[in-house]
Write a protein that holds these residues in place. Structure first.
Motif, PDB file in Angstrom:
ATOM      1  N   ILE A  32      19.997 -32.001  41.387  1.00 47.18           N
ATOM      2  CA  ILE A  32      20.416 -33.086  42.278  1.00 47.18           C
ATOM      3  C   ILE A  32      21.702 -33.713  41.759  1.00 47.18           C
ATOM      4  CG2 ILE A  32      19.808 -35.413  43.089  1.00 47.18           C
ATOM      5  CD1 ILE A  32      16.843 -34.391  43.071  1.00 47.18           C
ATOM      6  N   CYS A  33      21.779 -33.907  40.465  1.00 45.63           N
ATOM      7  CA  CYS A  33      22.956 -34.502  39.848  1.00 45.63           C
ATOM      8  C   CYS A  33      24.178 -33.609  40.050  1.00 45.63           C
ATOM      9  CB  CYS A  33      22.694 -34.716  38.358  1.00 45.63           C
ATOM     10  SG  CYS A  33      23.990 -35.645  37.518  1.00 45.63           S
ATOM     11  N   GLN A  34      24.010 -32.322  39.859  1.00 50.04           N
ATOM     12  CA  GLN A  34      25.136 -31.404  40.034  1.00 50.04           C
ATOM     13  C   GLN A  34      25.605 -31.381  41.489  1.00 50.04           C
ATOM     14  OE1 GLN A  34      23.435 -27.909  38.222  1.00 50.04           O
ATOM     15  NE2 GLN A  34      24.269 -28.430  36.221  1.00 50.04           N
ATOM     16  N   ALA A  35      24.684 -31.462  42.425  1.00 53.12           N
ATOM     17  CA  ALA A  35      25.064 -31.513  43.832  1.00 53.12           C
ATOM     18  C   ALA A  35      25.830 -32.807  44.132  1.00 53.12           C
ATOM     19  CB  ALA A  35      23.829 -31.403  44.722  1.00 53.12           C
ATOM     20  N   ALA A  36      25.389 -33.911  43.559  1.00 58.20           N
ATOM     21  CA  ALA A  36      26.088 -35.186  43.746  1.00 58.20           C
ATOM     22  C   ALA A  36      27.484 -35.120  43.132  1.00 58.20           C
ATOM     23  CB  ALA A  36      25.282 -36.328  43.127  1.00 58.20           C
ATOM     24  N   ALA A  37      27.599 -34.481  41.969  1.00 59.58           N
ATOM     25  CA  ALA A  37      28.902 -34.340  41.314  1.00 59.58           C
ATOM     26  C   ALA A  37      29.840 -33.486  42.158  1.00 59.58           C
ATOM     27  CB  ALA A  37      28.734 -33.737  39.924  1.00 59.58           C
ATOM     28  N   GLU A  38      29.310 -32.450  42.774  1.00 62.13           N
ATOM     29  CA  GLU A  38      30.139 -31.596  43.635  1.00 62.13           C
ATOM     30  C   GLU A  38      30.658 -32.386  44.837  1.00 62.13           C
ATOM     31  OE1 GLU A  38      27.744 -28.173  44.548  1.00 62.13           O
ATOM     32  OE2 GLU A  38      27.752 -27.508  42.469  1.00 62.13           O
ATOM     33  N   GLY A  39      29.808 -33.221  45.413  1.00 61.69           N
ATOM     34  CA  GLY A  39      30.238 -34.059  46.533  1.00 61.69           C
ATOM     35  C   GLY A  39      31.326 -35.035  46.115  1.00 61.69           C
ATOM     36  N   ALA A  40      31.154 -35.653  44.951  1.00 63.64           N
ATOM     37  CA  ALA A  40      32.172 -36.578  44.448  1.00 63.64           C
ATOM     38  C   ALA A  40      33.465 -35.834  44.152  1.00 63.64           C
ATOM     39  CB  ALA A  40      31.662 -37.288  43.194  1.00 63.64           C
ATOM     40  N   GLU A  41      33.348 -34.620  43.639  1.00 58.30           N
ATOM     41  CA  GLU A  41      34.529 -33.825  43.313  1.00 58.30           C
ATOM     42  C   GLU A  41      35.350 -33.503  44.565  1.00 58.30           C
ATOM     43  OE1 GLU A  41      35.712 -29.974  40.586  1.00 58.30           O
ATOM     44  OE2 GLU A  41      33.651 -30.153  41.314  1.00 58.30           O
ATOM     45  N   VAL A  42      34.693 -33.215  45.660  1.00 55.78           N
ATOM     46  CA  VAL A  42      35.392 -32.939  46.924  1.00 55.78           C
ATOM     47  C   VAL A  42      36.162 -34.184  47.373  1.00 55.78           C
ATOM     48  CG1 VAL A  42      35.037 -32.463  49.387  1.00 55.78           C
ATOM     49  CG2 VAL A  42      33.833 -31.110  47.658  1.00 55.78           C
ATOM     50  N   ALA A  43      35.525 -35.333  47.309  1.00 50.38           N
ATOM     51  CA  ALA A  43      36.184 -36.580  47.710  1.00 50.38           C
ATOM     52  C   ALA A  43      37.354 -36.894  46.784  1.00 50.38           C
ATOM     53  CB  ALA A  43      35.176 -37.730  47.701  1.00 50.38           C
ATOM     54  N   ILE A  44      37.169 -36.666  45.496  1.00 52.57           N
ATOM     55  CA  ILE A  44      38.226 -36.942  44.530  1.00 52.57           C
ATOM     56  C   ILE A  44      39.410 -36.003  44.743  1.00 52.57           C
ATOM     57  CG2 ILE A  44      38.790 -36.784  42.062  1.00 52.57           C
ATOM     58  CD1 ILE A  44      35.924 -37.930  41.567  1.00 52.57           C
ATOM     59  N   ALA A  45      39.128 -34.738  44.967  1.00 55.63           N
ATOM     60  CA  ALA A  45      40.212 -33.766  45.197  1.00 55.63           C
ATOM     61  C   ALA A  45      41.049 -34.148  46.411  1.00 55.63           C
ATOM     62  CB  ALA A  45      39.627 -32.361  45.367  1.00 55.63           C
ATOM     63  N   ALA A  46      40.421 -34.681  47.427  1.00 54.30           N
ATOM     64  CA  ALA A  46      41.154 -35.101  48.627  1.00 54.30           C
ATOM     65  C   ALA A  46      41.991 -36.346  48.361  1.00 54.30           C
ATOM     66  CB  ALA A  46      40.178 -35.362  49.772  1.00 54.30           C
ATOM     67  N   ALA A  47      41.541 -37.212  47.471  1.00 53.45           N
ATOM     68  CA  ALA A  47      42.239 -38.472  47.213  1.00 53.45           C
ATOM     69  C   ALA A  47      43.323 -38.360  46.149  1.00 53.45           C
ATOM     70  CB  ALA A  47      41.234 -39.543  46.802  1.00 53.45           C
ATOM     71  N   LEU A  48      43.227 -37.406  45.246  1.00 46.97           N
ATOM     72  CA  LEU A  48      44.164 -37.335  44.126  1.00 46.97           C
ATOM     73  C   LEU A  48      45.638 -37.294  44.535  1.00 46.97           C
ATOM     74  CD1 LEU A  48      42.414 -35.111  41.428  1.00 46.97           C
ATOM     75  CD2 LEU A  48      42.913 -37.556  41.349  1.00 46.97           C
ATOM     76  N   PRO A  49      46.016 -36.547  45.576  1.00 52.49           N
ATOM     77  CA  PRO A  49      47.439 -36.538  45.935  1.00 52.49           C
ATOM     78  C   PRO A  49      47.977 -37.916  46.344  1.00 52.49           C
ATOM     79  CG  PRO A  49      46.307 -34.723  47.017  1.00 52.49           C
ATOM     80  CD  PRO A  49      45.263 -35.581  46.379  1.00 52.49           C
ATOM     81  N   ARG A  50      47.120 -38.814  46.763  1.00 46.55           N
ATOM     82  CA  ARG A  50      47.541 -40.139  47.223  1.00 46.55           C
ATOM     83  C   ARG A  50      47.296 -41.227  46.181  1.00 46.55           C
ATOM     84  NH1 ARG A  50      45.035 -37.332  51.214  1.00 46.55           N
ATOM     85  NH2 ARG A  50      46.215 -37.011  53.112  1.00 46.55           N
ATOM     86  N   ALA A  51      46.648 -40.860  45.076  1.00 42.81           N
ATOM     87  CA  ALA A  51      46.265 -41.838  44.066  1.00 42.81           C
ATOM     88  C   ALA A  51      47.424 -42.142  43.125  1.00 42.81           C
ATOM     89  CB  ALA A  51      45.078 -41.314  43.262  1.00 42.81           C
ATOM     90  N   SER A  52      47.444 -43.367  42.618  1.00 42.06           N
ATOM     91  CA  SER A  52      48.407 -43.709  41.573  1.00 42.06           C
ATOM     92  C   SER A  52      47.974 -42.975  40.299  1.00 42.06           C
ATOM     93  CB  SER A  52      48.409 -45.222  41.330  1.00 42.06           C
ATOM     94  OG  SER A  52      47.181 -45.624  40.733  1.00 42.06           O
ATOM     95  N   ALA A  53      48.842 -42.961  39.314  1.00 40.39           N
ATOM     96  CA  ALA A  53      48.512 -42.282  38.051  1.00 40.39           C
ATOM     97  C   ALA A  53      47.265 -42.897  37.417  1.00 40.39           C
ATOM     98  CB  ALA A  53      49.693 -42.346  37.098  1.00 40.39           C
ATOM     99  N   GLU A  54      47.166 -44.212  37.468  1.00 43.59           N
ATOM    100  CA  GLU A  54      46.004 -44.897  36.891  1.00 43.59           C
ATOM    101  C   GLU A  54      44.727 -44.557  37.662  1.00 43.59           C
ATOM    102  OE1 GLU A  54      44.393 -49.437  36.129  1.00 43.59           O
ATOM    103  OE2 GLU A  54      46.537 -49.109  36.398  1.00 43.59           O
ATOM    104  N   GLU A  55      44.810 -44.571  38.978  1.00 45.80           N
ATOM    105  CA  GLU A  55      43.642 -44.229  39.798  1.00 45.80           C
ATOM    106  C   GLU A  55      43.224 -42.781  39.557  1.00 45.80           C
ATOM    107  OE1 GLU A  55      44.403 -47.068  43.701  1.00 45.80           O
ATOM    108  OE2 GLU A  55      45.445 -45.141  43.549  1.00 45.80           O
ATOM    109  N   ALA A  56      44.191 -41.885  39.484  1.00 46.15           N
ATOM    110  CA  ALA A  56      43.880 -40.472  39.255  1.00 46.15           C
ATOM    111  C   ALA A  56      43.197 -40.285  37.903  1.00 46.15           C
ATOM    112  CB  ALA A  56      45.151 -39.632  39.333  1.00 46.15           C
ATOM    113  N   ALA A  57      43.711 -40.957  36.881  1.00 47.26           N
ATOM    114  CA  ALA A  57      43.097 -40.846  35.549  1.00 47.26           C
ATOM    115  C   ALA A  57      41.669 -41.379  35.557  1.00 47.26           C
ATOM    116  CB  ALA A  57      43.948 -41.601  34.530  1.00 47.26           C
ATOM    117  N   THR A  58      41.460 -42.482  36.254  1.00 49.00           N
ATOM    118  CA  THR A  58      40.112 -43.067  36.351  1.00 49.00           C
ATOM    119  C   THR A  58      39.154 -42.104  37.055  1.00 49.00           C
ATOM    120  OG1 THR A  58      40.988 -45.307  36.389  1.00 49.00           O
ATOM    121  CG2 THR A  58      38.780 -45.002  37.296  1.00 49.00           C
ATOM    122  N   LEU A  59      39.604 -41.521  38.154  1.00 48.34           N
ATOM    123  CA  LEU A  59      38.748 -40.595  38.908  1.00 48.34           C
ATOM    124  C   LEU A  59      38.432 -39.335  38.098  1.00 48.34           C
ATOM    125  CD1 LEU A  59      40.329 -40.904  42.453  1.00 48.34           C
ATOM    126  CD2 LEU A  59      38.085 -41.718  41.737  1.00 48.34           C
TER     127      LEU A  59
END
Length: 114
Positions: A32-59
């Motif tokens: 369940i945890c790995q599935a949740a991590a995969e979902g978060a990873e998809v959202a993060i990958a979509a946001a990284l191009p628009r994130a500031s350097a600090e936001e990207a590092a945090t994610l």
């Protein structure tokens, strides 16, 4: 009524036995945890191009912590981190979309009226 309760008890008995097996419960929570991590990873990958350097590092750091929590730590605690990371990523994407809506749409052929 008693018959229905007895039937429900007999149906649930194998599930209850499985639920009491700590190793099986740990395996299920890790999945369940790995599935949740995969979902978060998809959202993060979509946001990284628009994130500031600090936001990207945090994610990125948050995702690494989440994945370690799934495999080495407490998967229950890690599962709770996945929605928080996805929410941050969603806010970054929403911010970019909202900014795009406020850009005036002027075509080069249009000439200002005098």
């Amino acid at each position: 009524m008693k018959g229905a309760l007895l039937a429900l008890g007999l149906i649930a008995a194998p599930i209850a036995v499985w639920a009491c097996d700590p190793e099986e419960m740990e395996r299920a929570m890790t999945e369940i945890c790995q599935a949740a991590a995969e979902g978060a990873e998809v959202a993060i990958a979509a946001a990284l191009p628009r994130a500031s350097a600090e936001e990207a590092a945090t994610l990125v750091a948050g995702l690494a912590t989440l994945r370690r929590g799934c495999t080495e730590g407490d998967p229950v605690v890690a599962v709770r981190q996945a929605p928080a990371l996805a929410r941050i990523a969603g806010r970054i994407e929403a911010r970019a979309a909202q900014a795009a809506r406020h850009i005036p749409n002027t075509s080069p052929q249009e000439e200002p009226s005098t």
